[in-house]
Design a protein around this motif. Structure first.
Motif, PDB file in Angstrom:
ATOM      1  N   HIS A  65       5.461  60.161  86.431  1.00  0.00           N
ATOM      2  CA  HIS A  65       5.203  59.892  85.012  1.00  0.00           C
ATOM      3  C   HIS A  65       4.200  60.885  84.458  1.00  0.00           C
ATOM      4  CE1 HIS A  65       1.841  57.794  86.875  1.00  0.00           C
ATOM      5  NE2 HIS A  65       1.340  57.406  85.722  1.00  0.00           N
ATOM      6  N   HIS A  67       1.177  60.667  83.140  1.00  0.00           N
ATOM      7  CA  HIS A  67      -0.282  60.551  83.181  1.00  0.00           C
ATOM      8  C   HIS A  67      -0.810  61.725  84.013  1.00  0.00           C
ATOM      9  CE1 HIS A  67      -0.358  56.025  81.998  1.00  0.00           C
ATOM     10  NE2 HIS A  67      -0.400  56.829  80.943  1.00  0.00           N
ATOM     11  N   HIS A  70      -1.067  62.582  87.763  1.00  0.00           N
ATOM     12  CA  HIS A  70       0.166  62.672  88.563  1.00  0.00           C
ATOM     13  C   HIS A  70       0.916  63.985  88.383  1.00  0.00           C
ATOM     14  CE1 HIS A  70       0.177  58.509  90.135  1.00  0.00           C
ATOM     15  NE2 HIS A  70      -0.691  58.392  89.139  1.00  0.00           N
ATOM     16  N   HIS A 145       4.878  50.348  84.053  1.00  0.00           N
ATOM     17  CA  HIS A 145       3.603  50.987  83.729  1.00  0.00           C
ATOM     18  C   HIS A 145       3.499  51.096  82.211  1.00  0.00           C
ATOM     19  CE1 HIS A 145       0.058  52.986  85.023  1.00  0.00           C
ATOM     20  NE2 HIS A 145       0.412  54.209  84.755  1.00  0.00           N
ATOM     21  N   ASP A 213       2.743  54.775  89.460  1.00  0.00           N
ATOM     22  CA  ASP A 213       1.839  53.649  89.205  1.00  0.00           C
ATOM     23  C   ASP A 213       2.677  52.466  88.712  1.00  0.00           C
ATOM     24  OD1 ASP A 213      -0.012  55.660  89.602  1.00  0.00           O
ATOM     25  OD2 ASP A 213      -0.846  55.578  87.603  1.00  0.00           O
ATOM     26  N   HIS A 249      -1.647  48.317  86.345  1.00  0.00           N
ATOM     27  CA  HIS A 249      -1.819  48.723  87.743  1.00  0.00           C
ATOM     28  C   HIS A 249      -1.727  47.478  88.623  1.00  0.00           C
ATOM     29  CE1 HIS A 249      -2.503  52.940  87.346  1.00  0.00           C
ATOM     30  NE2 HIS A 249      -3.419  52.767  86.413  1.00  0.00           N
TER      31      HIS A 249
END
Ligand SMILES: [Zn+2]
Length: 310
Positions: A65, A67, A70, A145, A213, A249
């Motif tokens: 993803h 974020h 990552h 997420h 996540d 999370h």
């Protein structure tokens, strides 16, 4: 019997904010010598150097993803491969926005890569085939997420049947491939030796699932059923369950509940919040629910084993 590696190396095990001694998420899965990079946080290149992993052996990059913890290391890695003279194509599987981000950076720096960068965007569903070759099939897991986030399930292909050593003299060389593939041995005079007399069952295929996540997501359980090694994020302990929920999370207990419900071989925890100087409280919490739990760490090497230990 010789069997190629199916081995995970965890390069970074931290969450979004930096913590001393921890790096953002990245992992390498060595599948019979072909390397799959799973997420690519900042510092991935240095961690790979530290672990003695050659950049050029990476064939596939899987980004879960958008974020930053990552994927922010990806641009650096793509550039290094270029500077090091890579010619072999690189497959990048990730959210469609990732392609825009990479393209704009290449354009801004006037870089024309010397190697083909093959981008494949991932749908947010379970079971989409990302990649399949003779050794492994990679499919998606729909994680839960704040933004679309995809996990990955790596399933080793079923190998060929093994020839029984004491029967080798009966099998002509040119018939061996067919016998390994499961055929009976037939002779021109019509005689036939059944395959079962000549061969042993292939070794059971190994499997690895990557879930980071994600909030606690029981819908994943049927897709994780019987996986040999499950990596599941464990950002918080149950004392922070409210914060886990808010940020989509999982707690260590959540990860363990998923592992127990899916009956996995081993659970590997990671994505630890920087508030935990040591991840031991996370391990203790998970062990109370799922005893076959271990902690990931920077540079940790985890050969994936089937339940019978092969
Ligand atoms: Zn995230």
């Amino acid at each position: 019997m010789d069997r190629g590696p199916f081995t995970l190396t965890t390069l970074g095990t931290g969450a979004a904010l930096p913590a001393r001694g921890r790096y953002p998420t990245s992992q390498i899965l060595d599948v019979h010598g072909m390397l799959h990079l799973i997420d690519c946080g900042e510092g991935t290149q240095e961690r790979m150097r530290g672990a003695g992993i050659s950049f050029q052996r990476i064939a596939h990059v899987h980004i879960s993803h958008m974020h930053g913890d990552h994927y922010l290391g990806l641009m650096g890695l793509i550039s290094s491969m270029h500077l090091m003279g890579r010619r072999k194509e690189l497959f990048v599987h990730g959210p469609k926005e990732l392609k825009e981000v990479v393209d704009i950076q290449l354009r801004a720096s006037g870089t024309y890569l010397r190697y083909p960068l093959r981008f494949r965007s991932l749908p947010h569903v379970n079971g989409h085939v990302v990649h399949a070759d003779e050794h492994v099939t990679v499919t998606t897991l729909a994680l839960k997420h704040r933004i679309p986030c995809t996990g990955f399930l790596f399933k080793e292909s079923v190998g060929l049947r093994g020839l029984r050593r004491e029967q080798l003299h009966r099998i002509p060389q040119f018939k061996r491939a067919a016998v390994k593939a499961g055929h009976d041995l037939e002779f021109p005079d019509g005689a036939r030796i059944p395959n079962a007399e000549l061969t042993l069952d292939p070794e059971s295929p190994r499997s690895y699932a990557y879930c980071s996540d994600t909030a606690y997501e029981p819908d994943l359980v049927p897709h994780l059923e019987g996986v040999d090694l499950l990596y599941h994020e464990a950002t918080f302990t149950e004392a922070m369950a409210g914060r886990a929920k808010e940020t989509y999370h999982s707690t260590a207990a959540d990860a363990a509940r998923i592992a127990a419900a899916a009956g996995v071989g081993r659970l590997l925890l990671g994505h630890f919040s920087s508030r935990y100087k040591s991840p031991d409280p996370l391990l203790t919490e998970a062990l109370g629910i799922f005893p076959r739990t271990v902690l990931s760490h920077e540079g940790g090497v985890f050969p994936v084993r089937t339940r019978d230990g092969a």
